[in-house]
Design a protein around this motif. Structure first.
Motif, short mmCIF file in Angstrom:
data_model
loop_
_atom_site.label_atom_id
_atom_site.label_comp_id
_atom_site.label_asym_id
_atom_site.label_seq_id
_atom_site.Cartn_x
_atom_site.Cartn_y
_atom_site.Cartn_z
N ALA A 101 6.10 23.46 36.94
CA ALA A 101 7.12 22.47 37.25
C ALA A 101 6.57 21.31 38.07
O ALA A 101 7.20 20.26 38.17
CB ALA A 101 8.28 23.14 38.00
N ARG A 136 13.32 21.42 42.23
CA ARG A 136 13.77 20.13 41.70
C ARG A 136 15.27 20.03 41.95
O ARG A 136 15.97 21.04 41.92
CB ARG A 136 13.53 20.01 40.20
CG ARG A 136 12.11 19.78 39.81
CD ARG A 136 12.04 19.38 38.35
NE ARG A 136 10.65 19.37 37.91
CZ ARG A 136 10.28 19.19 36.66
NH1 ARG A 136 11.19 18.99 35.72
NH2 ARG A 136 9.01 19.20 36.33
N ALA A 151 16.94 21.66 28.81
CA ALA A 151 16.48 20.53 28.02
C ALA A 151 16.13 19.33 28.89
O ALA A 151 15.31 18.49 28.50
CB ALA A 151 17.53 20.14 26.99
N GLU A 152 16.69 19.24 30.08
CA GLU A 152 16.40 18.15 31.01
C GLU A 152 15.01 18.27 31.65
O GLU A 152 14.55 17.33 32.29
CB GLU A 152 17.44 18.13 32.13
CG GLU A 152 18.83 17.81 31.68
CD GLU A 152 19.02 16.34 31.37
OE1 GLU A 152 18.46 15.51 32.09
OE2 GLU A 152 19.71 16.05 30.38
N LEU A 153 14.36 19.41 31.51
CA LEU A 153 13.14 19.70 32.26
C LEU A 153 11.85 19.36 31.53
O LEU A 153 10.77 19.51 32.09
CB LEU A 153 13.12 21.17 32.68
CG LEU A 153 14.29 21.61 33.55
CD1 LEU A 153 14.18 23.09 33.86
CD2 LEU A 153 14.36 20.78 34.82
N GLY A 154 11.92 18.93 30.31
CA GLY A 154 10.70 18.63 29.56
C GLY A 154 10.27 19.82 28.72
O GLY A 154 10.55 20.97 29.05
N HIS A 155 9.58 19.52 27.64
CA HIS A 155 9.24 20.53 26.63
C HIS A 155 8.41 21.69 27.17
O HIS A 155 8.74 22.85 26.95
CB HIS A 155 8.53 19.86 25.46
CG HIS A 155 8.24 20.81 24.34
ND1 HIS A 155 7.25 21.76 24.40
CD2 HIS A 155 8.82 20.97 23.15
CE1 HIS A 155 7.24 22.46 23.29
NE2 HIS A 155 8.18 22.00 22.50
N ASP A 156 7.32 21.42 27.86
CA ASP A 156 6.41 22.49 28.30
C ASP A 156 7.08 23.44 29.29
O ASP A 156 6.98 24.65 29.16
CB ASP A 156 5.14 21.91 28.92
CG ASP A 156 4.25 21.22 27.88
OD1 ASP A 156 4.43 21.48 26.67
OD2 ASP A 156 3.39 20.43 28.29
N LEU A 157 7.78 22.87 30.26
CA LEU A 157 8.47 23.72 31.25
C LEU A 157 9.61 24.47 30.59
O LEU A 157 9.79 25.67 30.82
CB LEU A 157 8.97 22.88 32.42
CG LEU A 157 9.66 23.64 33.55
CD1 LEU A 157 8.78 24.76 34.10
CD2 LEU A 157 10.08 22.68 34.65
N ALA A 158 10.37 23.81 29.73
CA ALA A 158 11.47 24.46 29.02
C ALA A 158 10.96 25.63 28.18
O ALA A 158 11.57 26.69 28.15
CB ALA A 158 12.22 23.46 28.16
#
Length: 80
Positions: free
Chosen positions: A14, A19, A34-41
């Motif tokens: 993250a 956050r 979905a708000e967190l970005g592809h890799d973290l999600a």
């Protein structure tokens, strides 16, 4: 605001141990992720990662997170 807490290796993914999402309305878990970005999600999609909402373990199924809530992501513990 919703406070997201990332423990262990998830904090590294993250980029910080927590956050804050500035939201006015409750969010479904999938929309929040979905708000967190592809890799973290993608990493948070691992079923071994447990969730704690305001200090209580919860299931992803049907989870809604509201302003003022804290959602913690708990990776599996390893070691011996």
């Amino acid at each position: 605001m919703i406070r997201l807490v990332f423990l262990g290796r998830l904090a590294d993914l993250a980029g910080a141990p927590e956050r804050i999402l500035s939201v006015q309305d409750p969010m479904k878990y999938d929309a929040l992720i979905a708000e967190l970005g592809h890799d973290l999600a993608a990493a948070l999609g691992d079923v071994k990662i447990k969730l704690a909402l305001n200090g209580a373990l919860v299931s992803r199924d049907g989870l809604t997170v509201a302003p003022g809530d804290e959602l913690a992501f708990l990776p599996p513990v390893s070691g011996g």
